[in-house]
Design a protein around this motif. Structure first.
Motif, PDB file in Angstrom:
ATOM      1  N   LEU A 304       0.819  -1.202   0.000  1.00 20.63           N
ATOM      2  CA  LEU A 304       0.000   0.000   0.000  1.00 20.63           C
ATOM      3  C   LEU A 304       0.857   1.258   0.000  1.00 20.63           C
ATOM      4  N   GLY A 338      -5.510  -7.580  -0.758  1.00 22.60           N
ATOM      5  CA  GLY A 338      -6.651  -6.930  -1.385  1.00 22.60           C
ATOM      6  C   GLY A 338      -6.551  -6.983  -2.898  1.00 22.60           C
ATOM      7  N   GLN A 340      -5.669  -5.118  -6.029  1.00 20.35           N
ATOM      8  CA  GLN A 340      -4.837  -3.952  -6.313  1.00 20.35           C
ATOM      9  C   GLN A 340      -5.538  -2.963  -7.245  1.00 20.35           C
ATOM     10  N   LEU A 343      -8.183  -1.112  -5.164  1.00 20.50           N
ATOM     11  CA  LEU A 343      -7.537  -0.228  -4.199  1.00 20.50           C
ATOM     12  C   LEU A 343      -6.939   0.992  -4.901  1.00 20.50           C
ATOM     13  N   THR A 344      -6.405   0.769  -6.094  1.00 20.64           N
ATOM     14  CA  THR A 344      -5.869   1.899  -6.875  1.00 20.64           C
ATOM     15  C   THR A 344      -6.987   2.869  -7.234  1.00 20.64           C
ATOM     16  N   ILE A 423     -15.691  -0.331  -2.336  1.00 21.69           N
ATOM     17  CA  ILE A 423     -14.361  -0.959  -2.314  1.00 21.69           C
ATOM     18  C   ILE A 423     -13.900  -1.162  -0.875  1.00 21.69           C
ATOM     19  N   ALA A 424     -14.128  -0.165  -0.031  1.00 24.14           N
ATOM     20  CA  ALA A 424     -13.751  -0.297   1.374  1.00 24.14           C
ATOM     21  C   ALA A 424     -14.509  -1.443   2.030  1.00 24.14           C
ATOM     22  N   HIS A 427     -13.325  -4.851   1.247  1.00 19.62           N
ATOM     23  CA  HIS A 427     -12.082  -5.222   1.940  1.00 19.62           C
ATOM     24  C   HIS A 427     -12.267  -5.210   3.460  1.00 19.62           C
ATOM     25  N   PHE A 447      -8.452  -0.327   7.687  1.00 19.29           N
ATOM     26  CA  PHE A 447      -8.429  -1.744   7.316  1.00 19.29           C
ATOM     27  C   PHE A 447      -8.081  -2.565   8.559  1.00 19.29           C
TER      28      PHE A 447
END
Length: 450
Positions: A304, A338, A340, A343-344, A423-424, A427, A447
């Protein structure tokens, strides 16, 4: 089609039938016990009366003496005294009793005569060479009259008790099912009307109230879903209407021009609006797949820290255009599991928002730390901030605090933060926002690592 009985009537009939069976068994037991009790009582009374008669009989000087006060009729029992050879000494048998009934010492006999049932008990007591027979006679019709009386009372009371029990049970059942009727009426009103805000009555603490509460919770979710769908349809139509209108207008303009440069300019405008529509449709499809749980996550180990640095570098040109500096305050080597790509996208959306709504010549800061074992990502800006009344809705789809500013400045359709929130959640992270008008905003994604 055969109409079935209502539940109230079926319940009433069921427990009335059960009550009838129970009462029948109880009455049968009562009659049996009463009959046995009467027989036992009559035998005991007979023995007691016959034995008591000898208290008034005595032999003195070879002569039989009988007290004149002897009671030959006591509680329905007739006493008769006989000599040793069966000669009548004192008393008389009741009418209809068969006098030829033999004397049998210390024995109970059941005799029929005169259309009646008799119970007899004989006892012999000797005095030297002579003696006396004492016979007790009891008519069983007395016991029969008691049983007949009880039978009549039972015949009258049995159906009356059943009727009253059935009526009372029906009223109790009707009262118990009254909330169900109210719930049914309310559900019919809700289903036949357009007001989804109506709710079922759920007063009380019984099972029916819990059922109504469960239905109300379901209606809350359905109403929220319908409202969101209605708002979603309205907002999507609104967002698509503008680029479609621009495309049609530019197409008409291009067709009306003979100048190739003007036509080319119109085609570029059409292309820009088409790209905007394509982006919007792609985001909608992605959110729809997320809602339907068909969006597959490619889980892997993601650095991250490096990802934050890459996003900051990628958006540096956009930030420089507004005179905004992107700063990074990152702890090294923070790794989590996660997707990627997602997250990006989350990072790009958060940092893009910080740049778009930040103060010109200001700063946007990306912070990445560990707190109590959790990984905490914060994106801060010192821009215009968000009013308190908007904070609860900024993650809603198509919601924009300043629609004219958003649309004109970065072409946002209000889907970026909705995607960030999803997205949060995908995860297992939580996202919170703190903001103050004129001072900026802080978006925090936590997280959990436990």
């Amino acid at each position: 089609m055969k109409r079935r009985l209502s539940i109230k009537l079926r319940v009433t009939l069921f427990y009335t039938a059960i009550l009838a069976v129970i009462l029948s068994l109880v009455l049968g037991f009562v009659f049996l016990a009463l009959d046995l009790r009467l027989v036992y009582s009559s035998k005991a009374n007979l023995e007691e009366a016959v034995k008591g008669a000898f208290d008034d009989i005595d032999f003195r000087g070879g002569q039989l003496e009988i007290d004149s006060r002897i009671d030959l009729y006591h509680d329905g029992i007739t006493l008769v005294l006989y000599g040793p050879a069966g000669t009548l000494l004192l008393g008389s048998t009741p009418a209809g009793f068969p006098v030829e009934t033999p004397l049998i010492a210390d024995t109970h006999q059941n005799v029929e005569g005169g259309g009646r049932q008799w119970q007899v008990y004989d006892m012999y007591v000797g005095y030297g060479e002579t003696g006396v027979w004492a016979r007790g006679i009891y008519s069983l019709s007395t016991s029969d009259s008691v049983i007949n009386f009880v039978t009549v009372i039972s015949a009258v009371c049995f159906p009356l008790v059943l009727l009253l029990s059935a009526l009372g049970g029906y009223l109790i059942t009707k009262r118990a099912f009254r909330p169900v009727e109210r719930i049914t009426q309310a559900a019919n009103r809700i289903s036949s009307g357009s007001d989804l805000s109506a709710r079922l009555p759920d007063g009380g603490k019984d099972e029916i109230a819990h059922l109504a509460q469960a239905f109300n919770a379901m209606l809350d979710r359905l109403e929220d879903s319908f409202e969101r769908e209605k708002q979603f349809t309205s907002d999507a139509s609104h967002e698509l209407r503008t680029p479609i209108a621009v495309i049609l207008s530019e197409a008409d303009y291009a067709l009306s021009q003979n100048d190739a440069q003007e036509a080319l300019h119109a085609m570029r405008a059409i292309q820009a609006q088409g790209n905007k529509m394509a982006t919007l449709v792609a985001q909608l499809l992605e959110l729809t797949r997320a809602d339907n749980h068909t969006l597959h996550l490619e889980m892997e180990r993601v650095d991250l820290t490096t990802l934050c640095e890459a996003v900051a570098e990628e958006l540096e040109g956009q930030a420089r255009a507004r005179g905004i500096t992107i700063r990074c305050a990152l702890e090294p080597d923070i790794v989590l599991t996660g997707d990627q790509t997602l997250l990006t996208r989350m990072l790009i959306n958060l940092v893009s928002n910080a740049v778009a709504y930040g103060k010109e010549q200001g700063e946007a800061t990306i912070r990445l730390t560990r707190e109590q074992g959790d990984i905490v990502l914060c994106v801060e800006d010192n821009g215009i901030g968000i009013a308190p009344e908007h904070l609860e809705r900024i993650f809603d789809r198509f919601y924009r605090v300043d629609p004219s500013r958003s649309a004109g400045q970065n072409g946002s359709a209000g889907l970026g933060l909705s995607m960030v929130q999803w997205i949060a959640q995908a995860h297992n992270a939580t996202i919170n926002v703190k903001s103050e008008l004129g001072k900026g905003s802080v978006f925090e994604v936590r997280f959990p690592q436990k």
